[in-house]
Motif scaffolding. Structure first.
Motif, mmCIF file in Angstrom:
data_model
loop_
_atom_site.group_PDB
_atom_site.id
_atom_site.type_symbol
_atom_site.label_atom_id
_atom_site.label_comp_id
_atom_site.label_asym_id
_atom_site.label_seq_id
_atom_site.Cartn_x
_atom_site.Cartn_y
_atom_site.Cartn_z
ATOM 1 N N ALA A 1 0.837 -1.202 0.000
ATOM 2 C CA ALA A 1 0.000 0.000 0.000
ATOM 3 C C ALA A 1 0.872 1.252 0.000
ATOM 4 N N GLU A 2 1.948 1.233 0.782
ATOM 5 C CA GLU A 2 2.866 2.370 0.824
ATOM 6 C C GLU A 2 3.544 2.580 -0.529
ATOM 7 N N LEU A 3 3.973 1.485 -1.147
ATOM 8 C CA LEU A 3 4.642 1.587 -2.442
ATOM 9 C C LEU A 3 3.703 2.122 -3.522
ATOM 10 N N ALA A 4 2.465 1.674 -3.491
ATOM 11 C CA ALA A 4 1.488 2.160 -4.475
ATOM 12 C C ALA A 4 1.265 3.656 -4.320
ATOM 13 N N GLN A 5 1.197 4.101 -3.072
ATOM 14 C CA GLN A 5 1.000 5.518 -2.790
ATOM 15 C C GLN A 5 2.215 6.333 -3.253
ATOM 16 N N ALA A 6 3.416 5.832 -2.952
ATOM 17 C CA ALA A 6 4.634 6.585 -3.236
ATOM 18 C C ALA A 6 4.973 6.614 -4.721
ATOM 19 N N HIS A 7 4.687 5.528 -5.431
ATOM 20 C CA HIS A 7 5.116 5.415 -6.834
ATOM 21 C C HIS A 7 3.949 5.453 -7.822
ATOM 22 N N ASN A 8 2.762 5.716 -7.303
ATOM 23 C CA ASN A 8 1.594 6.007 -8.139
ATOM 24 C C ASN A 8 1.253 4.872 -9.111
ATOM 25 N N ASP B 1 -10.109 -21.061 9.272
ATOM 26 C CA ASP B 1 -9.426 -21.122 10.556
ATOM 27 C C ASP B 1 -9.692 -19.912 11.446
ATOM 28 N N ASN B 2 -10.051 -18.801 10.866
ATOM 29 C CA ASN B 2 -10.416 -17.594 11.608
ATOM 30 C C ASN B 2 -11.247 -16.725 10.693
ATOM 31 N N ARG B 3 -11.484 -15.498 11.080
ATOM 32 C CA ARG B 3 -12.289 -14.657 10.199
ATOM 33 C C ARG B 3 -11.498 -14.297 8.941
ATOM 34 N N PRO B 4 -12.175 -14.034 7.823
ATOM 35 C CA PRO B 4 -11.470 -13.682 6.591
ATOM 36 C C PRO B 4 -10.590 -12.444 6.785
ATOM 37 N N ILE B 5 -9.456 -12.418 6.080
ATOM 38 C CA ILE B 5 -8.537 -11.289 6.142
ATOM 39 C C ILE B 5 -9.148 -10.114 5.374
ATOM 40 N N LEU B 6 -9.032 -8.912 5.911
ATOM 41 C CA LEU B 6 -9.567 -7.738 5.222
ATOM 42 C C LEU B 6 -8.784 -7.480 3.938
ATOM 43 N N TYR C 1 -7.259 -0.726 3.229
ATOM 44 C CA TYR C 1 -6.194 0.040 3.866
ATOM 45 C C TYR C 1 -5.800 1.288 3.080
ATOM 46 N N MET C 2 -6.268 1.404 1.834
ATOM 47 C CA MET C 2 -5.617 2.312 0.899
ATOM 48 C C MET C 2 -6.417 3.558 0.567
ATOM 49 N N ALA C 3 -5.689 4.571 0.038
ATOM 50 C CA ALA C 3 -6.348 5.716 -0.589
ATOM 51 C C ALA C 3 -7.060 5.208 -1.833
ATOM 52 N N ILE C 4 -8.269 5.719 -2.078
ATOM 53 C CA ILE C 4 -9.141 5.111 -3.077
ATOM 54 C C ILE C 4 -8.575 5.120 -4.488
ATOM 55 N N LYS C 5 -7.723 6.091 -4.823
ATOM 56 C CA LYS C 5 -7.248 6.194 -6.201
ATOM 57 C C LYS C 5 -6.182 5.160 -6.536
ATOM 58 N N HIS C 6 -5.714 4.395 -5.542
ATOM 59 C CA HIS C 6 -4.621 3.471 -5.795
ATOM 60 C C HIS C 6 -5.044 2.010 -5.765
ATOM 61 N N TYR C 7 -6.307 1.705 -5.924
ATOM 62 C CA TYR C 7 -6.713 0.301 -5.927
ATOM 63 C C TYR C 7 -7.871 0.067 -6.886
ATOM 64 N N ILE C 8 -7.943 -1.160 -7.336
ATOM 65 C CA ILE C 8 -9.103 -1.688 -8.068
ATOM 66 C C ILE C 8 -9.400 -3.043 -7.436
ATOM 67 N N TYR C 9 -10.615 -3.232 -7.015
ATOM 68 C CA TYR C 9 -10.997 -4.437 -6.278
ATOM 69 C C TYR C 9 -12.015 -5.220 -7.095
ATOM 70 N N ILE C 10 -11.780 -6.535 -7.237
ATOM 71 C CA ILE C 10 -12.644 -7.394 -8.051
ATOM 72 C C ILE C 10 -13.170 -8.546 -7.206
ATOM 73 N N GLY C 11 -14.458 -8.787 -7.285
ATOM 74 C CA GLY C 11 -15.078 -9.899 -6.566
ATOM 75 C C GLY C 11 -16.106 -10.593 -7.434
ATOM 76 N N THR C 12 -16.669 -11.693 -6.928
ATOM 77 C CA THR C 12 -17.621 -12.475 -7.719
ATOM 78 C C THR C 12 -18.606 -13.203 -6.827
ATOM 79 N N PHE C 13 -19.787 -13.472 -7.372
ATOM 80 C CA PHE C 13 -20.777 -14.310 -6.703
ATOM 81 C C PHE C 13 -20.721 -15.752 -7.212
ATOM 82 N N SER C 14 -19.879 -16.023 -8.206
ATOM 83 C CA SER C 14 -19.827 -17.357 -8.801
ATOM 84 C C SER C 14 -19.360 -18.404 -7.799
#
Length: 493
Positions: A295-302, A317-322, A327-340
């Motif tokens: 996350a830090e690297l994405a922020q620093a190097h765009n 084994d425990n709750r799912p990992i977040l 954790y990130m500023a919104i402009k530095h991520y793209i998140y993909i999920g599925t119901f399949s």
């Protein structure tokens, strides 16, 4: 002979419809003629028997394909029903057909071998194939899918007063109610902070990847990918004109030090593609320390982190990992999920989360490819979420897969303990198994297929002839087949 005319009875096929001579069309799914000739010395039931055997031999009547009812078949041919029954009894006794109680009569799965006997008119005996066991790369079991609940939700959607509106066009981003439901799920259960205008509904995660690549990448951009990793994603990035650079994965996920080295050497890094929750194919979870550093690297190097969270719900084994996206500023991520994975592979509903500006670009491209999603399916899923059916199904499924994981672990320990290395995954529907001895992938696959065991989708992660590992899915087949598969794999290794 009852109902038998002097002319032969012939079936004519046109546009998947069967037409009996001088008769109205009857919809059938089998494509062979049955001709009865009075001048033929063979009895009528033998002529019927020979015709059906011929259809099976030449592939017109395919394995597991249903025959018409005996009454309809008798009507089509123009003979007495008892004659048809006599012919079918012979075919069932010889193994050409299978009778399933209260369901129907089906063509058997047989393999025909031409032995070129001296008597050219002799009937070849069917050789039954052994059942093929397929180990996929982590597909859910459709037998436990909430089909009844989904069907009920469909009926409720069509009974709504607003049912006329759902049959029209909707926006390219997906229905507003559905996007709001997904935003609520991501915010409450995955620690994210998103709104419905930052979500685009897609037909599965692969479409989400394609839209992302086309809207984000240009010729000459560099995308860092996991190695071993999900090769169809790399293919999408290359198709968009980008180059891909593999980065090593170890027991803690992608090696961040290697990422840092790549950043120092290359100024054109546009994105990094990750499957951090249960890495594909190795199943390892990216450590918290590495997540925060990325996350830090994405922020620093765009550059953008493309996070593919394809099976978030199944963590035992425990709750799912977040997600890293939480954790990130919104402009530095793209998140993909599925119901399949949650419901069934045939349910092609995925979603893409990013900044509202990027989502607008995605929506514009989506309009060119496909004007909209399936609004009826979207509304049905909304119904399942609102009434709690999805939540209950996930709870049941997690218990079911956790039990299967334990059983599969026992099989590996008993039959492959001295031949492979593996780590019990904390979640997901597959194990990553590494042979202790170096072996050519092509040889292993060939030997397994000869024994009717197929390891599916290995091309998704193996790019060399030497096996780095095998991703063995345990969720979709029954325990007995799992044991057969592991026993056979043990023999081949």
């Amino acid at each position: 002979m009852n109902n038998l005319s002097k002319d032969s009875v012939s079936l004519v096929y046109l546009n998947d419809t069967v037409f009996a001579k001088n008769d109205r069309p009857m919809n059938r799914l089998w494509y062979f003629d049955i001709q009865i000739k009075e001048e033929n010395k063979k009895a009528v039931y033998i002529q019927i028997t020979d015709a059906i055997i011929a259809a099976i031999k030449n592939g017109r009547l395919k394995p597991q394909e249903a025959l018409p009812s005996t009454r309809k078949l008798a009507t089509i041919i123009g003979v007495n029903r008892n004659t048809v029954l006599k012919a079918l009894d012979i075919l069932i006794a010889e193994g050409w057909l299978i009778s399933k109680d209260r369901i129907g009569i089906f063509a058997a799965s047989v393999s025909i071998q031409d032995h070129r006997s001296k008597d050219k008119n002799s009937t070849l005996a069917p050789v039954h194939k052994k059942a093929v066991v397929v180990l996929d790369d982590g597909v859910p079991n459709t037998q436990i899918a909430p089909i009844k609940e989904l069907a009920s939700a469909y009926r409720r959607v069509f009974s709504l007063k607003s049912r006329r509106t759902i049959l029209g066009y909707t926006g390219s981003l997906g229905g507003l109610k559905f996007r709001a439901i997904i935003a609520q799920m991501l915010n409450h259960r995955r620690g994210m902070q998103v709104s419905d205008d930052e979500i685009c509904i897609t037909r599965g995660s692969q479409m989400a990847l394609y839209l992302t690549a086309q809207c984000l990448l240009t010729e000459g951009d560099l995308v860092l990918v996991e190695s071993p990793g999900y090769r169809p994603a790399s293919a999408v990035f290359i198709n968009a004109g980008a180059q891909v650079m593999p980065i090593e994965v170890d027991q803690d996920g992608i090696v961040v030090e290697k990422v840092e080295q790549a950043i120092l050497k290359h100024s054109n890094i546009q994105a990094i593609y990750l499957t951090p929750h249960h890495q594909y194919p190795t199943t390892v979870t990216l450590s918290l320390k590495r997540r925060l550093r990325l996350a830090e690297l994405a922020q620093a190097h765009n550059f953008i982190i493309i996070e593919d969270d394809y099976d978030h719900e199944f963590h035992f084994d425990n709750r799912p990992i977040l997600p890293i996206a939480s954790y990130m500023a919104i402009k530095h991520y793209i998140y993909i999920g599925t119901f399949s994975k949650i419901v069934a592979p045939a349910l092609r509903v995925g979603y893409l989360v990013a900044s509202s500006d990027f989502i607008q670009k995605v929506g514009a491209l989506r309009t060119i490819i496909d004007v909209q999603n399936d609004p009826i399916m979207e509304q049905a899923i909304v119904e399942l979420v609102r009434e709690g059916a999805i939540k209950r199904h996930i709870k049941r499924a997690a218990k079911y897969y956790k039990d299967k994981r334990q059983y599969f672990e026992g099989l590996l320990k008993t039959h492959l303990g001295d031949k492979v290395d593996y780590t019990v995954p904390t979640g997901g529907l597959a194990f990553w198994v590494r042979p202790k001895k170096e072996i050519k992938l092509s040889d292993l696959v060939a030997n397994l297929e000869k024994s009717n065991l197929q390891i599916k989708d290995i091309s998704n992660y193996n790019s060399t002839t030497l096996v780095q590992g095998l991703r063995l899915g345990y969720g979709s087949i029954e325990k007995e087949e799992l044991e057969m598969a592991i026993l056979q794999l043990s023999k081949c290794l």
